[in-house]
Design a protein around this motif. Structure first.
Motif, mmCIF file in Angstrom:
data_model
loop_
_atom_site.group_PDB
_atom_site.id
_atom_site.type_symbol
_atom_site.label_atom_id
_atom_site.label_comp_id
_atom_site.label_asym_id
_atom_site.label_seq_id
_atom_site.Cartn_x
_atom_site.Cartn_y
_atom_site.Cartn_z
ATOM 1 N N UNK A 1 1.040 8.887 -6.253
ATOM 2 C CA UNK A 1 1.217 10.331 -5.963
ATOM 3 C C UNK A 1 2.178 10.934 -6.981
ATOM 4 N N UNK A 2 3.264 10.196 -7.206
ATOM 5 C CA UNK A 2 4.285 10.654 -8.156
ATOM 6 C C UNK A 2 3.666 10.796 -9.553
ATOM 7 N N UNK A 3 2.818 9.821 -9.929
ATOM 8 C CA UNK A 3 2.181 9.845 -11.250
ATOM 9 C C UNK A 3 1.316 11.084 -11.393
ATOM 10 N N UNK B 1 0.846 -1.206 0.000
ATOM 11 C CA UNK B 1 0.000 0.000 0.000
ATOM 12 C C UNK B 1 0.881 1.256 0.000
ATOM 13 N N UNK B 2 1.941 1.211 0.814
ATOM 14 C CA UNK B 2 2.847 2.374 0.902
ATOM 15 C C UNK B 2 3.492 2.624 -0.460
ATOM 16 N N UNK B 3 4.002 1.557 -1.046
ATOM 17 C CA UNK B 3 4.712 1.674 -2.327
ATOM 18 C C UNK B 3 3.754 2.168 -3.425
ATOM 19 N N UNK C 1 1.455 13.843 -9.626
ATOM 20 C CA UNK C 1 2.310 15.037 -9.561
ATOM 21 C C UNK C 1 2.914 15.338 -10.932
ATOM 22 N N UNK C 2 3.257 14.273 -11.668
ATOM 23 C CA UNK C 2 3.879 14.450 -12.988
ATOM 24 C C UNK C 2 2.860 14.583 -14.114
ATOM 25 N N UNK C 3 1.574 14.679 -13.744
ATOM 26 C CA UNK C 3 0.531 14.886 -14.754
ATOM 27 C C UNK C 3 0.144 13.625 -15.501
ATOM 28 N N UNK C 4 0.546 12.490 -14.957
ATOM 29 C CA UNK C 4 0.223 11.223 -15.615
ATOM 30 C C UNK C 4 -1.117 10.694 -15.069
ATOM 31 N N UNK C 5 -1.731 9.735 -15.732
ATOM 32 C CA UNK C 5 -3.004 9.195 -15.217
ATOM 33 C C UNK C 5 -2.725 8.090 -14.202
#
Ligand code: FAD
Length: 251
Positions: free
Chosen positions: A177-179, A169-171, A181-185
């Motif tokens: 979140x990173x996705x 879950x953490x990973x 943040x980078x504008x990815x879906x």
């Protein structure tokens, strides 16, 4: 999801219950005793309560659920305290190993702790669950990811089931979140694939180690018993090795 799922049963059940301790104590240590029928573990809950995980044969588990609370506590205290008959060679070999390790590592001053004694079982807390191994070959698909026991199931003897799921879950949440943040879906496969790789890299060795321990403690073969006693005693006295294992298990 149509993913392949590798699984097998241990032909055992895990009997769980919430236990009353005979007297309140600083209850912070988890205990496990390996019996020929499977391990019995006490996990601290509060200063007055512990949680039980008792792995045993299906027939024995059913019997443990059917008896009165008093008989259950008696059976449990028997399992925790009773001296199991052992091969004389094993007794002599482990005693010699103990003496040798004590002289090399000067561990004789260590105080031997005793597990808590059990006085009762909380009404309605007894239950039993079938134990098995399972692993999904893929954790992700288009717009979907498996976490926790849906992706992997292990024997409870190493107490790793929940940890593996929390790690997933953490990973996954960090990568999603990173996705974002980078504008990815959220369903972008590259993030999901990264989740699968990272988690399988952690989960598989843990699962294999747990499986190895299950096999190692599932035998009464004298040379194996002597070797595993040596391994356990060595791990105990080699603090850096012990710490490394503890850190990995808690990751
Ligand atoms: C006897 C035993 C002792 C254990 N002891 C330990 C231990 O000491 N330490 C440890 O770390 N781990 C232990 N584990 C493992 C731990 O319990 C599991 O790893 C953990 O519960 C997995 O959590 P989960 O949320 O992934 O799955 P689960 O806890 O199985 O949760 C899945 C939930 O989804 C629900 N569900 C299923 N299908 C559907 C559906 N179609 N629709 C809606 N809901 C659905 C289920 O009813 C369930 O509530 C033990 C396991 C057993 C069996």
């Amino acid at each position: 999801m149509g993913v392949q799922y590798l699984s097998w049963d241990y032909n055992q059940m895990g009997v769980v219950a919430t236990l009353n301790l005979s007297e309140p104590m600083n209850n912070v240590v988890a205990w496990q005793r390996f019996l020929p029928t499977g391990p019995v573990a006490l996990l601290p809950l509060t200063d007055e309560l512990s949680s039980l995980v008792w792995s045993t044969s299906i027939e024995h588990a059913k019997e443990l659920l059917s008896i009165s609370n008093e008989s259950f506590v008696d059976a449990l205290n028997d399992a925790l305290w009773k001296k199991c008959p052992r091969d004389k060679i094993i007794d002599v070999a482990t005693q010699r190993l103990d003496n040798l390790l004590e002289s090399v590592f000067e561990t004789s001053n260590a105080v031997r702790q005793l597990h808590p004694s059990i006085s009762g079982v909380v009404e309605g807390s007894r239950a039993a669950f079938p134990l098995g191994f399972g692993h999904a070959t893929c954790y992700v698909g288009k717009g979907v990811a498996l976490v926790g026991d849906a992706a992997h199931r292990v024997h409870p003897l190493a107490g790793q089931g929940v940890n593996l799921g929390f790690g997933d879950v953490k990973c996954l949440s960090e990568l999603l979140c990173e996705a974002v943040f980078n504008g990815s879906s959220l369903g972008n496969m590259s993030h999901l694939m990264k989740y699968e790789t990272l988690r399988q890299r952690h989960n598989l060795p843990t699962m294999l180690a747990t499986e190895g321990l299950q096999k190692l403690y599932g035998t009464t073969l004298t040379p194996v018993v002597v070797l595993r006693s040596l391994g356990l005693q060595l791990t105990h006295v080699l603090s850096p090795v012990k710490k490394m294992i503890m850190n990995y298990a808690a990751a």
